[in-house]
Write a protein that holds these residues in place. Structure first.
Motif, PDB file in Angstrom:
ATOM      1  N   THR A 196       0.991  -1.173   0.133  1.00  0.00           N
ATOM      2  CA  THR A 196      -0.075  -0.204  -0.016  1.00  0.00           C
ATOM      3  C   THR A 196       0.881   1.260  -0.102  1.00  0.00           C
ATOM      4  OG1 THR A 196      -1.778  -1.112   0.866  1.00  0.00           O
ATOM      5  CG2 THR A 196      -1.778   1.387   1.355  1.00  0.00           C
ATOM      6  N   ARG A 197       1.696   1.150   0.894  1.00  0.00           N
ATOM      7  CA  ARG A 197       2.769   2.368   0.916  1.00  0.00           C
ATOM      8  C   ARG A 197       3.629   2.655  -0.353  1.00  0.00           C
ATOM      9  NH1 ARG A 197       7.153   1.410   5.296  1.00  0.00           N
ATOM     10  NH2 ARG A 197       5.057   1.262   6.452  1.00  0.00           N
ATOM     11  N   LEU A 198       4.024   1.283  -0.990  1.00  0.00           N
ATOM     12  CA  LEU A 198       4.784   1.628  -2.175  1.00  0.00           C
ATOM     13  C   LEU A 198       3.975   2.168  -3.397  1.00  0.00           C
ATOM     14  CD1 LEU A 198       6.817  -1.737  -2.065  1.00  0.00           C
ATOM     15  CD2 LEU A 198       7.729   0.647  -2.155  1.00  0.00           C
ATOM     16  N   ASN A 199       2.389   1.720  -3.388  1.00  0.00           N
ATOM     17  CA  ASN A 199       1.459   2.158  -4.545  1.00  0.00           C
ATOM     18  C   ASN A 199       1.288   3.594  -4.452  1.00  0.00           C
ATOM     19  OD1 ASN A 199       0.872   0.085  -6.184  1.00  0.00           O
ATOM     20  ND2 ASN A 199      -0.232  -1.071  -4.347  1.00  0.00           N
ATOM     21  N   ARG A 200       1.422   4.030  -3.074  1.00  0.00           N
ATOM     22  CA  ARG A 200       1.237   5.682  -2.781  1.00  0.00           C
ATOM     23  C   ARG A 200       2.609   6.322  -3.444  1.00  0.00           C
ATOM     24  NH1 ARG A 200      -1.031   4.325   2.564  1.00  0.00           N
ATOM     25  NH2 ARG A 200       0.970   4.807   3.298  1.00  0.00           N
ATOM     26  N   SER A 207       1.604   1.900 -12.729  1.00  0.00           N
ATOM     27  CA  SER A 207       0.326   1.355 -12.155  1.00  0.00           C
ATOM     28  C   SER A 207       0.494   0.838 -10.822  1.00  0.00           C
ATOM     29  CB  SER A 207      -0.259   0.343 -13.504  1.00  0.00           C
ATOM     30  OG  SER A 207       0.496  -0.617 -13.482  1.00  0.00           O
ATOM     31  N   SER A 208      -0.571   1.097 -10.268  1.00  0.00           N
ATOM     32  CA  SER A 208      -0.831   0.122  -8.772  1.00  0.00           C
ATOM     33  C   SER A 208      -0.723  -1.381  -9.019  1.00  0.00           C
ATOM     34  CB  SER A 208      -2.053   0.464  -8.201  1.00  0.00           C
ATOM     35  OG  SER A 208      -2.088   1.934  -7.631  1.00  0.00           O
ATOM     36  N   LYS A 209      -0.199  -1.996  -8.125  1.00  0.00           N
ATOM     37  CA  LYS A 209       0.427  -3.364  -8.217  1.00  0.00           C
ATOM     38  C   LYS A 209      -0.663  -4.195  -7.092  1.00  0.00           C
ATOM     39  CE  LYS A 209       4.804  -2.402 -10.064  1.00  0.00           C
ATOM     40  NZ  LYS A 209       4.478  -2.524 -11.710  1.00  0.00           N
ATOM     41  N   ARG A 210      -0.503  -5.458  -7.146  1.00  0.00           N
ATOM     42  CA  ARG A 210      -0.923  -6.088  -6.131  1.00  0.00           C
ATOM     43  C   ARG A 210      -0.144  -7.574  -6.339  1.00  0.00           C
ATOM     44  NH1 ARG A 210      -4.297  -6.600 -10.846  1.00  0.00           N
ATOM     45  NH2 ARG A 210      -5.226  -8.880 -11.232  1.00  0.00           N
ATOM     46  N   PHE A 211      -0.555  -8.405  -5.186  1.00  0.00           N
ATOM     47  CA  PHE A 211       0.092  -9.621  -4.744  1.00  0.00           C
ATOM     48  C   PHE A 211      -0.663 -11.031  -5.564  1.00  0.00           C
ATOM     49  CE2 PHE A 211       2.092  -7.580  -1.077  1.00  0.00           C
ATOM     50  CZ  PHE A 211       3.277  -7.412  -1.646  1.00  0.00           C
ATOM     51  N   ASP A 212       0.066 -11.695  -6.184  1.00  0.00           N
ATOM     52  CA  ASP A 212      -0.703 -12.887  -6.604  1.00  0.00           C
ATOM     53  C   ASP A 212      -0.687 -13.999  -5.214  1.00  0.00           C
ATOM     54  OD1 ASP A 212       0.013 -15.892  -7.395  1.00  0.00           O
ATOM     55  OD2 ASP A 212      -1.331 -14.812  -8.975  1.00  0.00           O
TER      56      ASP A 212
END
Length: 330
Positions: A196-200, A207-212
Motif C-alpha cells: 500500500t505504501r509503495l503504491n502511494r 500502475s498500482s500493483k497487487r500480490f498474486d
C-alpha cells in the motif's frame, strides 16, 4: 488487528498482540526499559511506541546508535562538552541527554559501549546527574532512558564484557520484540501494508500493483532471518522489478526452498541451485542496470548470447519496458 499508528507497528498474531499489550502498559510507567530482539524485529519502533504512548509524547525522542559512536566521543556526544575541552571543541555542546530533556533518550546497540562509557552511563542512571566533558558544573535532567540490544547481555555479563550493575539498572522493565518467523500471518499483513505504501509512493510513475496469492504463500514459507526489515526490502525490490500489475511467481529460489539439512544429498543440490540462482539474478540485474535496461547491450557487456541472456532476464522478471523499447530499435 493490533495497530499502533504512531510508531508504525502492525500485526495481528497472538505473539505480537502480547508485545503490544506490554508496550501499552510499560508506557504508563516512567521507568527505564531494555528492549531485546533479533536484528530487524523493530526494537526502535517499540521504543518509539513506548515514548509516544507515554506522558512524554509531546517532548523529544532522541535516538542514538551507540555502535556508531567513537569511544573517545561517547561522553561528549551524550553529556556534551565545554569549549576547549578537547582539540576540536571550538564551541560548547549541550549533548544528547540535554536535547532529550523532558522526553526519551533511546540508546540502540547498548552492548557496543566501552567499559568507560558504561561507567559514565551507570553514574547518570544512578542519580540523573552528569557533567559536560571539560566542565565542573553538575547538571541534572528529566529524561527517560530506553536501551536496546540484539546481543544476549546476560551472556556478555558472564564474559565480563558488560557491567552487571549497569544491566540491572537498564533491565527495570524488559521487553522482547519477537522474530517474524514466530508471528504467523503477520508476514502477509506486513507485506500488504508495505505494498500500500509503495503504491502511494510510486503511483505516479507506475500502475498500482497487487500480490498474486501464490506469492503471499511463498512469503509465509520463508523463515525471514532478517525479520521485518528483510521483508520490507524484499517487497520493495519485487515491486520495483515487476513490470505488470501483478507481483507473482513467488520469491526467488533461495527464499522458497526448504532449509538445508546437514549430510543430506538432496539438500546439498538445493543449496547449490539456490547459490547459482542467487548469482544469476544478482549478475543479470547489475548488468541490466548498467545498460539502462537495454538487453542487447547488457548481454554484450556480460559476454553472453543475446537470446540466452534474454531468457535469464525473463526468468528473474528483470526486463523493463524502457529496455524493451530500446532493444526494439536495434
Amino acid at each position: 488487528m493490533v495497530d499502533i499508528a504512531e510508531s508504525n507497528l502492525l500485526g495481528s498474531s497472538p505473539q505480537f498482540a502480547h508485545v503490544i499489550a506490554q508496550i501499552r502498559r510499560i508506557a504508563k510507567f516512567d521507568v527505564t526499559v531494555l528492549i531485546g530482539g533479533e536484528t530487524g524485529t523493530g526494537k526502535e519502533l517499540g521504543a518509539r511506541a513506548v515514548h509516544y504512548l507515554s506522558a512524554r509524547a509531546s517532548r523529544p525522542f532522541i535516538a542514538v546508535n551507540c555502535g556508531a559512536l567513537a569511544d573517545s566521543l561517547v561522553e561528549s556526544e551524550l553529556f556534551g562538552h565545554e569549549r576547549g575541552a578537547f582539540t576540536d571543541a571550538r564551541q560548547a555542546s549541550p549533548g544528547l541527554v540535554s536535547e532529550a530533556e523532558g522526553g526519551t533518550l533511546f540508546l540502540d546497540e547498548i552492548d557496543t559501549l566501552s567499559p568507560k562509557a558504561q561507567a559514565s552511563l551507570l553514574r547518570f542512571l544512578q542519580d540523573g546527574t552528569y557533567r559536560r566533558v571539560g566542565g565542573t558544573q553538575t547538571r541534572s535532567t528529566d529524561v527517560r532512558l530506553i536501551a536496546a540490544s540484539n546481543a544476549n547481555l546476560d551472556e556478555l555479563v558472564k564474559a565480563r564484557q558488560f557491567r552487571r550493575d549497569l544491566l540491572y539498572r537498564l533491565k527495570v522493565m524488559p521487553l522482547v520484540m519477537p522474530p517474524l518467523r514466530e508471528r504467523g500471518g503477520d508476514v502477509v499483513e506486513l507485506a500488504e501494508s508495505f505494498l500500500t505504501r509503495l503504491n502511494r509512493q510510486y503511483g505516479a510513475q507506475t500502475s498500482s500493483k497487487r500480490f498474486d496469492p501464490s506469492f503471499l504463500s511463498a512469503l509465509q514459507r520463508y523463515s525471514w532471518p532478517g525479520n521485518v526489515r528483510e521483508l520490507e526490502h524484499f517487497v520493495q525490490r519485487e515491486y520495483l522489478m515487476c513490470e505488470g500489475a501483478l507481483i507473482q511467481g513467488g520469491p526467488p529460489q533461495d527464499l522458497a526452498a526448504p532449509p538445508v539439512g546437514a549430510g543430506d544429498d538432496a539438500a546439498f543440490k538445493q543449496a547449490k541451485a539456490r547459490a547459482i540462482a542467487d548469482f544469476e539474478r544478482s549478475y543479470v540485474a547489475s548488468a541490466m542496470a548498467r545498460a539502462r535496461g537495454n538487453i542487447t547491450q547488457a548481454a554484450r557487456m556480460a559476454g553472453q548470447d543475446r537470446s540466452a541472456f534474454s531468457k535469464l532476464v525473463s526468468k528473474y522478471r528483470l526486463a523493463s519496458v524502457a529496455g524493451q523499447e530500446q532493444d526494439s530499435g536495434e
